[in-house]
Write a protein that holds these residues in place. Structure first.
Motif, mmCIF file in Angstrom:
data_model
loop_
_atom_site.group_PDB
_atom_site.id
_atom_site.type_symbol
_atom_site.label_atom_id
_atom_site.label_comp_id
_atom_site.label_asym_id
_atom_site.label_seq_id
_atom_site.Cartn_x
_atom_site.Cartn_y
_atom_site.Cartn_z
ATOM 1 N N ARG A 51 1.258 -0.957 0.028
ATOM 2 C CA ARG A 51 -0.243 0.014 -0.137
ATOM 3 C C ARG A 51 0.868 1.186 0.121
ATOM 4 N NH1 ARG A 51 -4.782 0.400 2.963
ATOM 5 N NH2 ARG A 51 -4.568 2.337 3.044
ATOM 6 N N ARG A 78 -4.883 4.452 -0.299
ATOM 7 C CA ARG A 78 -6.265 4.714 -1.684
ATOM 8 C C ARG A 78 -6.318 5.454 -2.777
ATOM 9 N NH1 ARG A 78 -9.126 2.890 3.661
ATOM 10 N NH2 ARG A 78 -7.463 4.217 4.751
ATOM 11 N N ALA A 104 2.601 9.510 3.812
ATOM 12 C CA ALA A 104 0.977 9.521 4.161
ATOM 13 C C ALA A 104 0.149 10.197 5.546
ATOM 14 C CB ALA A 104 0.566 8.512 3.549
ATOM 15 N N VAL A 105 1.444 9.351 6.170
ATOM 16 C CA VAL A 105 1.276 10.565 7.363
ATOM 17 C C VAL A 105 1.185 11.998 7.811
ATOM 18 C CG1 VAL A 105 1.674 10.224 10.076
ATOM 19 C CG2 VAL A 105 1.320 8.377 8.879
ATOM 20 N N GLY A 120 0.629 13.763 5.081
ATOM 21 C CA GLY A 120 -0.697 14.503 4.850
ATOM 22 C C GLY A 120 -0.270 14.738 3.705
ATOM 23 N N GLN A 175 0.598 13.056 -4.049
ATOM 24 C CA GLN A 175 2.049 14.152 -3.656
ATOM 25 C C GLN A 175 2.927 12.499 -3.096
ATOM 26 O OE1 GLN A 175 -0.537 16.181 -0.883
ATOM 27 N NE2 GLN A 175 -0.140 18.157 -1.731
ATOM 28 N N ARG A 205 -0.694 1.113 13.825
ATOM 29 C CA ARG A 205 -0.960 1.365 12.238
ATOM 30 C C ARG A 205 -2.322 1.817 11.769
ATOM 31 N NH1 ARG A 205 3.641 0.300 8.700
ATOM 32 N NH2 ARG A 205 1.662 -0.819 7.234
ATOM 33 N N ALA A 232 -2.894 4.958 13.067
ATOM 34 C CA ALA A 232 -2.272 5.934 11.764
ATOM 35 C C ALA A 232 -2.876 5.969 10.755
ATOM 36 C CB ALA A 232 -0.726 5.248 11.293
ATOM 37 N N GLY A 233 -4.367 4.989 10.384
ATOM 38 C CA GLY A 233 -4.717 4.856 9.202
ATOM 39 C C GLY A 233 -3.620 3.965 7.874
ATOM 40 N N LEU A 234 -2.778 3.362 8.928
ATOM 41 C CA LEU A 234 -2.193 2.718 7.054
ATOM 42 C C LEU A 234 -2.165 1.152 7.186
ATOM 43 C CD1 LEU A 234 1.336 3.845 8.421
ATOM 44 C CD2 LEU A 234 0.398 4.420 6.577
ATOM 45 N N GLU A 235 -3.281 0.719 7.815
ATOM 46 C CA GLU A 235 -4.090 -0.226 8.239
ATOM 47 C C GLU A 235 -5.338 -0.393 8.371
ATOM 48 O OE1 GLU A 235 -2.454 -3.544 7.162
ATOM 49 O OE2 GLU A 235 -1.192 -2.426 7.845
ATOM 50 N N ASP A 236 -6.055 -0.927 7.232
ATOM 51 C CA ASP A 236 -7.607 -1.028 6.962
ATOM 52 C C ASP A 236 -8.258 -1.580 8.785
ATOM 53 O OD1 ASP A 236 -8.300 0.315 4.846
ATOM 54 O OD2 ASP A 236 -7.771 -1.817 4.044
ATOM 55 N N VAL A 239 -11.255 7.827 7.656
ATOM 56 C CA VAL A 239 -10.254 9.110 7.736
ATOM 57 C C VAL A 239 -8.811 8.430 7.381
ATOM 58 C CG1 VAL A 239 -9.000 10.445 8.226
ATOM 59 C CG2 VAL A 239 -11.389 9.608 9.058
ATOM 60 N N THR A 240 -8.684 9.003 5.699
ATOM 61 C CA THR A 240 -6.710 9.164 5.444
ATOM 62 C C THR A 240 -5.972 8.806 6.492
ATOM 63 O OG1 THR A 240 -6.875 10.861 3.881
ATOM 64 C CG2 THR A 240 -7.748 8.673 2.893
ATOM 65 N N PRO A 241 -5.169 8.646 6.242
ATOM 66 C CA PRO A 241 -4.036 9.107 7.208
ATOM 67 C C PRO A 241 -3.619 10.561 6.752
ATOM 68 C CG PRO A 241 -3.352 7.209 6.251
ATOM 69 C CD PRO A 241 -4.129 7.310 5.612
ATOM 70 N N LYS A 242 -3.578 11.098 6.072
ATOM 71 C CA LYS A 242 -3.130 12.493 6.047
ATOM 72 C C LYS A 242 -4.168 12.949 6.845
ATOM 73 C CE LYS A 242 -5.581 13.061 1.276
ATOM 74 N NZ LYS A 242 -5.974 14.687 1.522
ATOM 75 N N ILE A 254 -2.316 12.816 12.818
ATOM 76 C CA ILE A 254 -1.199 12.904 14.045
ATOM 77 C C ILE A 254 -0.363 12.404 13.472
ATOM 78 C CG2 ILE A 254 -2.073 11.201 15.073
ATOM 79 C CD1 ILE A 254 -1.279 9.617 11.547
ATOM 80 N N MET A 309 4.459 10.316 12.934
ATOM 81 C CA MET A 309 3.927 8.875 13.108
ATOM 82 C C MET A 309 5.773 9.145 13.249
ATOM 83 S SD MET A 309 3.169 5.786 11.959
ATOM 84 C CE MET A 309 3.725 3.670 12.085
ATOM 85 N N LEU A 361 2.893 20.471 2.832
ATOM 86 C CA LEU A 361 1.435 20.011 2.108
ATOM 87 C C LEU A 361 0.640 20.186 2.726
ATOM 88 C CD1 LEU A 361 2.660 16.455 2.049
ATOM 89 C CD2 LEU A 361 2.192 18.108 0.310
ATOM 90 N N ARG A 362 0.279 20.944 4.243
ATOM 91 C CA ARG A 362 -0.539 21.962 4.610
ATOM 92 C C ARG A 362 -0.991 23.358 3.878
ATOM 93 N NH1 ARG A 362 0.575 17.068 7.400
ATOM 94 N NH2 ARG A 362 -1.710 16.168 8.064
#
Lengths: 297, 294, 409
Positions: A16, A20, B194-195, B197, B202, C48, C51-55, C71-74, C78, C80, C103-104
């Motif tokens: 991954r 997604r 990803a964490v 953001g 990107q 994870r 963090a949202g890295l694992e469903d 919700v996606t990690p971004k 949080i 990590m 990015l923000r």
């Protein structure tokens, strides 16, 4: 079914990279590209099974219109109406050209690669660098002088001539790949063999060569497909029709039957069969050889 | 004992000298002559061949465009072909990593690389055929009411058509190398992004791609070399036509020597080709030496 | 800042493997919570999932008031810190730290201020223009921390962040982490394999264990470090927490009038009433085989503790490890070793098998280094029988323990 594992894999569930994408975008784009890549060959394949009438009346994509036939293959291979030699002879010529032209350069390169990797002689690195430089020389630059040499030695239009040409042209890459592979064999192994009393010939045949088999296999597949598919060297150095390989055969077919797509397709497909079999049977070596060779050179 | 290593090297070095080193030198010499294949050094003409090539040969260099000529077409190949091969190689190499049918997709894209250029040329003559019962593209254009387009007969289209076939063949190599490099990237940097953001796009654009810079340059150099060397596709698909509008430098060498029996003139083109490749050769050797040093 | 609430969280991989089951835990705002357990226990998977890295296969995850399952990690707010630091190799330290803020679309001045501040806290200001490959392991670790700090996130997630450092640096960074947490007071979830790290860092520690068919949940016990140490709810937690590990011995209880004695081999010790109080129902389990646990730290040489014949074991000092202030004395009891599923799992984590124990039981006592210990000589050791633990040999639960799931909740 839910099973219980004592140690669940840390990164199971598929790679991954970064979350997604909208679920359909990736498969959508990928499938579109893949189909685009497949369709041309598929068209050739289907056309080769259509009669002359069917192929001019219907597009090949109207797959079921006009029936199927093997006549094209029969005609391309054996018809006396085609200029000699027939495609069957081309096929045999290709085999006669390809096998020695695969074995020769690899054998000579393996011996030289061993010297570059494990023997000590003056200017070793400079000479190897010279070999690498030859890797990129466009063959166009060599044609006229080589042909001149061949004419002098009566090698033009002979199988030994084309074997030698493919050997000369294939050597640089083969030496480069094999030397790098052989140089990675641990020094300890070579030294312990020397202490056991082995000379260079023994070390080469008993240790280095067996250990280099993966590289040799990859190289052999490469060289095989390369020679099988070669058009230019055959055109330039063979010149006599009864020795022409498949590729030249197709070119002549194009000249004779430029619009007989059913025949052209059958001919082209015949020339593809062997490389395709090699590819599907030995895909792993193929890809490995490509990444190891091409990433560096 | 001292001479022993040379025994190991002799067959290889002799063959390399006969087939590569000597011919290169000899070809440079021949390029200063006018002559045929049988007698390439019939008459010494000095720089005349080069002068002719750069001032008076519209098939090689032509200053009022279009239709373009060999030198400009080669530039087009270098740009478009290289870009296309890298773009599609990246696309397939990276996207296939995310689906279950990765192997199948990659095998299909790989296929064209194992067939001969000759066969590939036949395949694309079929695809580009003006007959709407033969050429798929024209059949599709016909459906939306466009008359048949002669992709290989139109000076303004022919180069793009052949480059398309070239991309079809060579994407396999770029896909294989770039996919391997993508898979070797540390997974954690993607997760970290990803964490941090980053959207998926990107992550690819700002984290994955910059890390793949090395392999992308390697593929680019390899493809530029292929573009300059190419002969077969042009020879079988168009023989440089219509007119000379699809000639490229690699093809021109063959054509001048073997079709026009102008060995001296063709050799001059070959030398130009060699000069064009020189910076790439130099770059590749530096790369390999750097890899050796590690 | 926010609390993290996990309700009945379950993770099943595509191949059907159950990695995390029935995981319910609330991490309070500002808390430093450590997830600890042997490898494969699911601790990283839980992290994870946060963090949202694992469903998330089943259950609910809230960060603050938001349900974040999809919700996606971004978008989870949080940050990590990864085990291998995951620094972007093509960016300088400064760009690594600024990446998330860029990015923000954080204003440039603000980015500059935050990077400078975090670099100051971590003492990496001199390194800001270097690339990661020009940094040492410890420096990379600091940059990874810095990348998290500048984000000022709702929570920090740390996946074994110190495990790639050498021992000395690890102790130093541990202190640093504590200092940073005291200063920022950001909710922190910290995964580690090292129970010493867990005990020194955590406000609370959650002990996890791989699921099994009989026990489809990971969480064994959660509580402040002293609670895990003094009040372990089962053999697994008792054996995992504490260094050196708790001694485990097959033993029997015998009642004698008002008193209860514990008997193993040739030894007989009088059990203190406070031990009985901590094990409701223990008085009914006399004359059956139980597992007794006693920590090496609950002992002292009788020359120091004073004679107490009812609580003394005479042992032979076969091996002694002198650590300066204290000595660990090893002795072999001629009893078969305690082997239960819990113990086997702990052994496996230490790279051992039940067979490697042989058929004797190792016994470790900690005594003051003021006592002269001579190898091979006998030594009287007084056991603090207020601090004995008794476990059911079948289930591994402490006798009279709150039920394991209740403990987990």
């Amino acid at each position: 079914m839910t099973t219980v594992a004592t140690s669940p894999p840390v990164t199971a569930g598929g790679p991954r990279k970064g979350g997604r994408v909208k679920r359909w975008v990736v498969p959508g784009v990928l499938i579109a590209v893949t189909i685009t890549w497949l369709v041309p060959t598929l068209g050739l394949f289907i056309t080769s099974f259509k009669s002359r009438a069917a192929s001019s009346q219907y597009g090949w994509w109207q797959v079921w219109q006009g029936g199927w036939t093997l006549d094209n293959y029969n005609e391309v291979l054996f018809s006396p109406s085609l200029p000699p030699p027939g495609f069957a002879d081309n096929f045999i010529n290709t085999i006669i050209i390809t096998i020695p032209a695969t074995i020769l350069p690899i054998a000579i390169a393996a011996v030289a690669a061993y010297a570059f990797a494990w023997l000590d002689f003056p200017f070793r690195n400079w000479i190897f660098l010279g070999v690498i430089a030859l890797l990129v020389v466009p063959l166009q630059v060599t044609w006229v002088p080589v042909l001149k040499i061949f004419n002098t030695l009566n090698l033009t239009g002979t199988f030994p001539g084309i074997w030698l040409a493919h050997t000369g042209y294939g050597l640089a890459f083969a030496i480069f790949l094999l030397r790098n592979f052989m140089a990675d064999i641990p020094n300890d192994l070579i030294e312990s063999a020397r202490i056991d009393g082995a000379g260079n010939v023994k070390i080469f045949t008993r240790i280095v060569l067996p250990l280099s088999l993966p590289a040799i296999a990859a190289l052999a597949i490469f060289q095989f497909v390369w020679v099988w598919n070669d058009l230019m060297n055959a055109l330039i150095f063979l010149q006599t029709p009864d020795k022409f390989p498949l590729t030249v055969g197709i070119r002549n077919l194009l000249g004779q039957y430029g619009n007989e797509w059913n025949l052209l397709s059958a001919g082209a497909f015949l020339s593809m069969i062997v490389p395709l079999i090699v590819f599907f049977a030995l895909q792993r070596y193929f890809v490995r050889g490509l990444t190891s060779g091409a990433v560096k050179g | 004992m001292r001479w022993r290593p040379w025994l190991w090297l002799a067959p290889a070095l002799i063959l390399l000298a006969v087939f590569l080193v000597w011919p290169v030198i000899r070809t440079i010499w021949i390029s200063f002559h006018s002559g045929s294949i049988i007698n390439p050094t019939r008459e010494f003409v000095g720089l005349e061949n080069y002068q002719e090539l750069f001032t008076n040969d519209p098939a090689f260099i032509k200053y009022d465009l279009p239709p373009w000529s060999a030198l400009f077409n080669s530039a087009l190949w270098v740009g478009l072909f290289t870009l296309g091969v890298i773009a599609f190689g990246l696309l397939v190499g990276v996207l296939a990593d995310k689906v279950k049918y990765e192997k199948t997709a990659k095998a299909i894209v790989f296929l064209p690389l194992v067939v001969s250029f000759t066969a590939a040329s036949v395949v694309f003559r079929l695809v580009y055929s003006t007959d709407p019962n033969i050429g798929l593209i024209n059949a599709m254009l016909g459906l939306i009411g466009f008359g048949p387009v002669a992709f290989l007969g139109e000076p303004n289209l022919v180069n793009f058509a052949i480059i398309g076939a070239g991309i079809w063949v060579w994407t396999a190599l770029s896909m294989t190398i770039l996919a391997a490099s993508y898979k070797a990237l540390p997974e954690e940097t993607h997760e970290a992004a990803a964490v941090d953001g980053a959207s998926e796009w990107q992550v690819f654009w700002r984290v994955s791609l910059p890390q793949m810079k090395g392999p992308i340059i390697v593929v680019a150099v390899t493809m530029i070399i292929n573009a300059l060397k190419a002969v077969d596709l042009v020879l079988i698909m168009t023989t440089g036509g219509p007119g000379f509008s699809s000639r490229i430098v690699g093809f021109t060498v063959y054509w001048e020597i073997f079709n026009n029996n102008a060995a001296g003139y063709g050799s001059a083109v070959a030398v130009v080709l060699l000069v064009m490749m020189a910076p790439l050769m130099w770059w590749q050797m530096r790369q390999i030496r750097a890899a050796e040093a590690r | 800042m926010a609390e993290i609430r996990m309700d009945d969280l379950t993770k099943i991989y595509d191949d059907g493997t159950l990695a995390v089951g029935e995981f319910t835990l609330t991490i309070e705002d500002g808390e430093f919570l450590v997830l600890v357990g042997p490898s494969g226990c699911g601790k990283s998977t839980v992290l994870r999932m946060i963090a949202g890295l694992e469903d998330i296969t089943r259950g609910e995850m809230h960060i603050g008031d938001n349900l974040v399952n999809d919700v996606t990690p971004k978008d989870r707010d949080i940050a990590m810190v990864f085990q291998n630091y995951a620094l972007y190799p093509h960016m300088t330290v400064r760009d690594n730290m600024a990446f998330g803020l860029k990015l923000r679309k954080t204003p440039k001045d603000e980015i500059r201020r935050r990077v400078a501040e975090a670099a100051g806290i971590l003492e990496i200001t001199d390194l800001l223009d270097r690339k990661p490959k020009a940094l040492s392991g410890g420096q990379r670790q600091r940059v990874a921390m810095g990348r998290a700090i500048v984000r000022e996130p709702a929570a920090f997630l740390m996946d074994e962040p110190l495990s790639n450092l050498d021992a000395k640096l690890r102790v130093q960074m541990r202190a640093e982490l504590e200092r940073i947490h005291n200063r920022l007071e950001t909710t922190t979830v910290y995964v580690t394999h090292d129970q010493v790290e867990a005990m020194t860092l955590g406000d609370r520690v959650a002990v996890l264990r791989a699921v099994s068919p009989a026990r489809p949940y990971n969480l064994q016990q959660v509580g402040p470090p002293h609670e895990l140490f003094n009040d372990p709810q089962n053999l697994f937690v008792a054996g995992f927490i504490g260094s050196p590990a708790m001694n485990m011995i097959y033993a029997r209880l015998e009642a004698e009038g008002e008193d209860v004695w514990v008997v193993f081999g040739d030894y007989r010790l009088k059990v203190d009433p406070r031990t009985l109080e901590r094990h409701p129902g223990l008085e009914n389990r006399t004359n059956e085989e139980l597992v007794m646990g006693v920590r090496p730290t609950s002992m002292e040489a009788s020359v120091i503790a004073g004679p107490d014949p009812d609580r003394t074991m005479r042992i032979t000092a076969e091996v002694d490890e002198n650590l300066g202030a204290e000595v660990f004395v090893h002795h072999t009891l001629n009893l078969r070793p305690v082997i239960t599923p819990d113990v086997e799992e702990l052994l496996a984590d230490a790279g051992q098998t039940p067979e490697s124990l042989g058929d004797t039981t190792e016994f470790v006592a900690r005594i003051s280094s003021d006592v002269d210990v001579t190898k091979g000589e006998q030594l009287d050791v007084v056991i603090d029988t207020r601090k004995l633990f008794f476990f059911d040999p079948k289930s591994g639960s402490r006798i009279g323990a709150r039920s394991a799931t209740a403990a987990a909740g």
